[in-house]
Design an enzyme around this catalytic site. Structure first.
Site, short mmCIF file in Angstrom:
data_model
loop_
_atom_site.label_atom_id
_atom_site.label_comp_id
_atom_site.label_asym_id
_atom_site.label_seq_id
_atom_site.Cartn_x
_atom_site.Cartn_y
_atom_site.Cartn_z
N ARG A 233 0.87 -1.18 0.00
CA ARG A 233 0.00 0.00 0.00
C ARG A 233 0.90 1.22 0.00
O ARG A 233 1.99 1.20 0.57
CB ARG A 233 -0.89 0.03 1.25
CG ARG A 233 -2.06 -0.92 1.23
CD ARG A 233 -3.16 -0.45 0.28
NE ARG A 233 -4.34 -1.29 0.33
CZ ARG A 233 -4.59 -2.30 -0.49
NH1 ARG A 233 -3.73 -2.63 -1.43
NH2 ARG A 233 -5.71 -3.00 -0.37
N GLU A 262 -3.64 7.69 -4.18
CA GLU A 262 -4.07 7.20 -5.50
C GLU A 262 -5.39 7.83 -5.90
O GLU A 262 -6.25 8.04 -5.04
CB GLU A 262 -4.20 5.67 -5.45
CG GLU A 262 -2.85 5.02 -5.21
CD GLU A 262 -2.95 3.51 -4.98
OE1 GLU A 262 -4.02 2.93 -5.26
OE2 GLU A 262 -1.97 2.94 -4.51
N HIS A 280 -1.61 0.73 -9.84
CA HIS A 280 -2.17 -0.24 -8.90
C HIS A 280 -2.79 -1.43 -9.63
O HIS A 280 -4.01 -1.64 -9.61
CB HIS A 280 -3.20 0.41 -7.96
CG HIS A 280 -3.42 -0.38 -6.70
ND1 HIS A 280 -3.80 0.19 -5.51
CD2 HIS A 280 -3.30 -1.71 -6.45
CE1 HIS A 280 -3.90 -0.75 -4.59
NE2 HIS A 280 -3.61 -1.91 -5.13
O1 A2R Z 1 4.11 -9.21 11.30
P1 A2R Z 1 3.43 -10.55 11.17
O2 A2R Z 1 4.22 -11.65 11.79
O3 A2R Z 1 1.98 -10.50 11.57
O4 A2R Z 1 3.46 -10.89 9.58
C1 A2R Z 1 2.59 -10.23 8.67
C2 A2R Z 1 3.26 -9.02 8.02
N1 A2R Z 1 3.06 -7.79 8.79
C3 A2R Z 1 4.06 -7.02 9.24
N2 A2R Z 1 5.38 -7.10 9.09
C4 A2R Z 1 6.14 -6.15 9.70
N3 A2R Z 1 5.63 -5.13 10.41
C5 A2R Z 1 4.30 -5.00 10.58
N4 A2R Z 1 3.80 -3.98 11.28
C6 A2R Z 1 3.45 -5.97 9.97
N5 A2R Z 1 2.10 -6.16 9.93
C7 A2R Z 1 1.89 -7.27 9.20
O5 A2R Z 1 2.62 -8.89 6.75
C8 A2R Z 1 2.32 -11.13 7.47
O6 A2R Z 1 3.37 -12.03 7.22
C9 A2R Z 1 2.20 -10.20 6.29
C10 A2R Z 1 0.78 -10.10 5.78
O7 A2R Z 1 0.42 -11.36 5.31
P2 A2R Z 1 -1.11 -11.75 5.02
O8 A2R Z 1 -1.95 -11.34 6.15
O9 A2R Z 1 -1.10 -13.17 4.58
O10 A2R Z 1 -1.51 -10.78 3.83
P3 A2R Z 1 -1.39 -11.01 2.25
O11 A2R Z 1 -2.57 -11.76 1.76
O12 A2R Z 1 -0.03 -11.52 1.91
O13 A2R Z 1 -1.55 -9.51 1.72
C11 A2R Z 1 -0.67 -8.47 2.12
C12 A2R Z 1 -1.09 -7.14 1.56
C13 A2R Z 1 -2.58 -6.85 1.52
O14 A2R Z 1 -3.07 -6.47 2.75
C14 A2R Z 1 -2.66 -5.72 0.51
O15 A2R Z 1 -2.45 -4.49 1.14
C15 A2R Z 1 -1.49 -6.00 -0.42
O16 A2R Z 1 -0.72 -7.04 0.21
O17 A2R Z 1 -1.98 -6.47 -1.64
#
Ligand code: A2R
Length: 317
Positions: A233, A262, A280
């Site tokens: 994002r 955007e 995007h």
């Molecule tokens: O931090 P963790 O262990 O919860 O791992 C998540 C990581 N994540 C972060 N890493 C570092 N600092 C943070 N503050 C933080 N918050 C979250 O991002 C996790 O490994 C990853 C997100 O993975 P998923 O929930 O499986 O999301 P996905 O489907 O890979 O999509 C990611 C994003 C979407 O939300 C859209 O904004 C974009 O990709 O298309």
């Protein structure tokens, strides 16, 4: 089933609209001459909301106008457009579209990385401008011998990493919790990851928790040969700091699919030769948008048929 009223604030693909029309009473808010007047009269009957990023912020102000709302079905895996905490507090379920777009976004990330590093759009412009007849296109940087850092090794991040394995590059990552199911090098902060790699791919969710996770210090750590790819994002990257870093050579180049505001892309970025700019496109293929649309519909149908959502977000699961 048609007595269930569903609100759609902004247009979605025609197939989604047709499927919802067939099952529910669907209200197209964008077609109303006065959205406020419509919400005042009909808002109290809306039990479902079909949302996307064009819908504007979905939070307390809108929830106040939809007192019997049960479910928000979001078109997209990222749901930073929705205040999921406020929804949870009111007992409203929020769903997103995980899984069905992971491969598409990962493909796009790899394409954007290669386009940025081998300067493919610039080379295309070179041919179109008739410059090849005068001189060969300048040699480009390379992906060879690089370490690629993935910021966010979630569902999409892992698909990116799997694809990168085929490119024979070292892979490292950062997220808050190390994974025990991968052998990639873990780094315990974005700065530490950036210092250890020379390509950084951001693929974390948006929202307050990740705002400016990639800031001036991370870009400085990425270094003069560094390449940033953002398919997460726009809010994840400090955009003014990125512009400075690209301009003064703190990093080499950037491939961007997402932006702070955007669809507005700063003139400073648009004027730069060391950036590749996409509008995007992450999940934007016909195949994947259709799959996302089906999941939006299926979540609403499942909720109103059986009282369970298929893919609730963690805050409201
Ligand atoms: O931090 P963790 O262990 O919860 O791992 C998540 C990581 N994540 C972060 N890493 C570092 N600092 C943070 N503050 C933080 N918050 C979250 O991002 C996790 O490994 C990853 C997100 O993975 P998923 O929930 O499986 O999301 P996905 O489907 O890979 O999509 C990611 C994003 C979407 O939300 C859209 O904004 C974009 O990709 O298309």
């Amino acid at each position: 089933m048609n007595d269930v009223q569903i609100l759609m604030p902004a247009p979605m693909p025609a197939a989604v609209i047709a499927a919802l029309d067939a099952r529910f009473t669907l209200h197209r808010l964008w077609e109303q001459p006065d959205a406020d007047v419509f919400l005042a009269e009909h808002g109290p009957h809306m039990r479902g909301l079909a949302a996307n990023t064009l819908a504007g912020p979905v939070g307390p102000a809108l929830f106040d106008r939809l007192p019997v709302l049960e479910i928000v079905a979001n078109f997209g895996v990222g749901y930073d457009n929705i205040d999921a905490g406020a929804a949870a507090a009111r007992g409203i379920t929020v769903t997103n579209t995980p899984g069905v777009l992971d491969a598409e976004v990962a493909d796009l990330a790899i394409g954007l990385l290669l386009a940025t590093i081998r300067r493919l759009p610039q080379a295309d412009r070179y041919v179109r401008d008739g410059k090849w007849v005068d001189a060969p296109f300048p040699l480009s940087p390379t992906l060879r011998d690089r370490t690629v850092g993935i910021l966010g090794l979630g569902a999409i991040g892992r698909q990116i990493a799997r694809r990168l394995e085929g490119f024979d590059v070292a892979i490292a990552y950062h997220q808050r919790t190390p994974r025990d199911d991968v052998s990639y090098a873990y780094h315990d902060s974005p700065v530490a990851l950036a210092a250890a790699c020379d390509v950084l791919i951001a693929i974390v969710p948006g929202g307050d928790g990740t705002r400016h996770l990639v800031d001036g210090a991370v870009l400085a750590a990425l270094g003069r040969d560094g390449i940033l790819v953002n398919v997460a994002r726009g809010s994840v990257v400090d955009q003014p700091a990125l512009i400075d870093a690209l301009r003064d050579g703190t990093i080499l180049a950037a491939g961007l699919d997402v932006y702070a505001d955007e669809p507005h892309v700063p003139d400073d970025l648009r004027a730069m030769e060391n950036v590749v700019l996409l509008p995007h496109l992450g999940s934007a293929s016909e195949h994947t948008r259709a799959a996302m649309g089906r999941l939006v519909v299926d979540n609403l149908v499942s909720w109103f048929d059986r009282g369970t959502a298929l893919t609730p977000v963690p805050e409201t699961a």
